[in-house]
Scaffold this motif. Structure first.
Motif, PDB file in Angstrom:
ATOM      1  N   ILE A  55       2.246   7.889   5.499  1.00 17.08           N
ATOM      2  CA  ILE A  55       1.232   6.836   5.452  1.00 17.08           C
ATOM      3  C   ILE A  55       1.557   5.953   4.248  1.00 17.08           C
ATOM      4  CG2 ILE A  55      -1.220   6.338   5.071  1.00 17.08           C
ATOM      5  CD1 ILE A  55      -1.750   9.197   6.287  1.00 17.08           C
ATOM      6  N   GLY A  56       1.695   4.654   4.475  1.00 12.45           N
ATOM      7  CA  GLY A  56       2.018   3.757   3.368  1.00 12.45           C
ATOM      8  C   GLY A  56       2.083   2.333   3.869  1.00 12.45           C
ATOM      9  N   ALA A 113       2.674  -1.955  -1.301  1.00  9.85           N
ATOM     10  CA  ALA A 113       2.364  -0.516  -1.436  1.00  9.85           C
ATOM     11  C   ALA A 113       0.923  -0.291  -1.870  1.00  9.85           C
ATOM     12  CB  ALA A 113       3.333   0.137  -2.421  1.00  9.85           C
ATOM     13  N   GLY A 114       0.392  -1.229  -2.662  1.00 11.33           N
ATOM     14  CA  GLY A 114      -0.984  -1.114  -3.166  1.00 11.33           C
ATOM     15  C   GLY A 114      -2.034  -1.293  -2.080  1.00 11.33           C
ATOM     16  N   LEU A 115      -1.617  -1.771  -0.905  1.00  8.66           N
ATOM     17  CA  LEU A 115      -2.566  -2.010   0.189  1.00  8.66           C
ATOM     18  C   LEU A 115      -2.744  -0.781   1.080  1.00  8.66           C
ATOM     19  CD1 LEU A 115      -1.362  -5.607   1.188  1.00  8.66           C
ATOM     20  CD2 LEU A 115      -3.254  -4.967  -0.328  1.00  8.66           C
ATOM     21  N   ILE A 116      -2.216   0.344   0.639  1.00  6.20           N
ATOM     22  CA  ILE A 116      -2.335   1.587   1.412  1.00  6.20           C
ATOM     23  C   ILE A 116      -3.790   1.851   1.792  1.00  6.20           C
ATOM     24  CG2 ILE A 116      -2.530   3.026  -0.686  1.00  6.20           C
ATOM     25  CD1 ILE A 116      -0.816   5.137   0.818  1.00  6.20           C
ATOM     26  N   GLU A 117      -3.995   2.313   3.005  1.00  2.57           N
ATOM     27  CA  GLU A 117      -5.358   2.635   3.451  1.00  2.57           C
ATOM     28  C   GLU A 117      -5.295   3.623   4.610  1.00  2.57           C
ATOM     29  OE1 GLU A 117      -7.309  -0.799   5.083  1.00  2.57           O
ATOM     30  OE2 GLU A 117      -5.577  -1.339   6.292  1.00  2.57           O
ATOM     31  N   PHE A 140      -1.671   6.176  -7.730  1.00  7.21           N
ATOM     32  CA  PHE A 140      -1.437   5.057  -8.653  1.00  7.21           C
ATOM     33  C   PHE A 140      -2.592   4.060  -8.708  1.00  7.21           C
ATOM     34  CE2 PHE A 140       0.581   4.086  -4.557  1.00  7.21           C
ATOM     35  CZ  PHE A 140      -0.038   2.897  -4.220  1.00  7.21           C
ATOM     36  N   SER A 141      -3.571   4.180  -7.838  1.00 10.31           N
ATOM     37  CA  SER A 141      -4.743   3.291  -7.870  1.00 10.31           C
ATOM     38  C   SER A 141      -5.915   4.032  -7.242  1.00 10.31           C
ATOM     39  CB  SER A 141      -4.480   2.002  -7.074  1.00 10.31           C
ATOM     40  OG  SER A 141      -4.401   2.298  -5.686  1.00 10.31           O
ATOM     41  N   ALA A 146      -8.029   7.543  -2.965  1.00  9.69           N
ATOM     42  CA  ALA A 146      -8.950   7.765  -1.845  1.00  9.69           C
ATOM     43  C   ALA A 146      -8.180   8.173  -0.591  1.00  9.69           C
ATOM     44  CB  ALA A 146      -9.774   6.502  -1.583  1.00  9.69           C
ATOM     45  N   VAL A 147      -7.032   7.544  -0.362  1.00 14.54           N
ATOM     46  CA  VAL A 147      -6.224   7.878   0.821  1.00 14.54           C
ATOM     47  C   VAL A 147      -5.739   9.330   0.724  1.00 14.54           C
ATOM     48  CG1 VAL A 147      -4.077   7.378   2.072  1.00 14.54           C
ATOM     49  CG2 VAL A 147      -5.515   5.495   1.237  1.00 14.54           C
TER      50      VAL A 147
END
Ligand code: ATP
Ligand code: MG
Length: 315
Positions: A55-56, A113-117, A140-141, A146-147
């Motif tokens: 997932i990414g 990468a920061g948009l992972i959900e 990292f965020s 949460a993911v």
């Protein structure tokens, strides 16, 4: 066969060509190489024949295509890798210092990468997963945390298992909830895979045995301590199994821990005895360091088995 899933950063790595090269002045670079700890892990697991998905998120650019294509070629499930327009794929620039330490310049949180959900594709992937592997670097965020935590909950709720590699990268681990998240993931982990000093981040003990005993008492089923060229040690409530590494010429250490972990977890999921899983993991870690680029040293099971049959033990 059991399916394993990880979630986190998908990057390209661009490497300084010379040891000691500074990023404060222009110099020759190598790459882009597909990278990102969870991507390396899932790529290696898939190459060993384990059903594995990631997932990414990547950008709609050549770096993203490079990563997806590599993972697909290795046999990984790429259905939960989102492709975003408007954000570029994440990057990691790395230079090796003369003392063998590494210096990274990362662009992760503000990249695709920061948009992972946990979107519909991720939910579907998790519905078919038996095991989730979490890298500390993937926390990292707050969004990435949460993911990871939701993936753990989903898989644990249906009786699945969890592995955790702290993979500390100080340059990226500035999320406000990171420390608490590391502890939360460890508390849910069946397999803990620290390297070197990472063992002591989660224990007040000063020596390996003390730290291991404390963690086993807290409910971790097994601890696999990675020791670079010296191999690894497996600990569970029955005791310790030490396994020396294989002797190879190291050209690039990045990715060794991820390849090692992928092999150990894949064979643990198959019910392989710890000593044998350790041997295969040591072989994958050793092979990983023989190539420049974190995923270039990923090999299929046949190559790993041939290496074990002919490879030189480090002792
Ligand atoms: P990473 O840089 O990927 O985070 P790590 O610190 O998590 O690595 P290491 O202990 O460096 O993990 O390496 C993992 C495994 O790879 C080791 O336990 C060993 O089996 C193998 N390995 C690493 N370096 C070497 C080497 N120079 N020679 C042989 N085997 C190695
Ligand atoms: Mg590591």
């Amino acid at each position: 066969m059991k399916k394993l899933v990880s979630a986190g950063e998908i990057l390209v790595e661009i490497m300084a060509e010379r040891i000691g090269q500074s990023f404060l002045e222009p110099g020759p670079l190598l790459g882009p190489y597909p990278s990102g700890a969870p991507a390396i892990f899932i790529g290696q697991a898939a190459a060993l024949g384990q059903p594995a998905g990631l997932i990414g998120a990547v950008g709609d650019d050549d770096f993203g295509r490079l990563n997806i294509e590599r993972l697909r070629t290795l046999g990984a499930d790429v259905s939960a890798i989102a492709v975003h327009t408007g954000h570029a794929t994440g990057t990691a620039f790395v230079t090796y210092r003369a003392d063998a330490s590494r210096h990274f310049v990362f662009n992760i949180r503000n990249s695709a990468a920061g948009l992972i959900e946990t979107n519909a594709a991720a939910t579907k992937l998790l519905a078919g997963a038996d095991h989730v592997h979490v890298m500390g670097s993937s926390l990292f965020s707050d969004r990435a945390i949460a993911v990871a935590l939701s993936a753990i909950e989903t898989v644990k709720a249906k009786g699945g298992t969890v592995s955790f590699d702290p993979n500390i990268r100080r340059e990226i681990m500035q999320a406000s909830g990171m420390r608490a998240a590391l502890d939360q993931v460890l508390a849910r982990a069946d397999i803990f895979l620290p390297s070197g000093e990472e063992l002591f981040l989660f224990s007040s003990a000063k020596d390996e045995k003390g730290a291991v005993d404390e963690l086993l008492a807290r409910g971790v089923s097994c601890i696999v301590l990675k020791k670079g060229a010296a191999g690894a040690a497996y600990h569970d409530r029955h005791g310790v199994i030490a396994s020396s590494g294989f002797a190879v010429d190291e050209v690039d250490p990045t990715g060794a821990g991820d390849c090692f972990g992928a092999a150990f977890v894949s064979f643990w999921l198959r019910g392989t005895a710890p000593a044998e899983a350790l041997r295969i993991a040591n072989a994958c870690g050793a092979l990983a360091v023989t190539r420049k680029g974190p995923m270039e040293g990923i090999f299929p099971l046949e190559t790993v088995e041939a290496f074990i049959a002919t490879g030189k033990s480090a002792q």
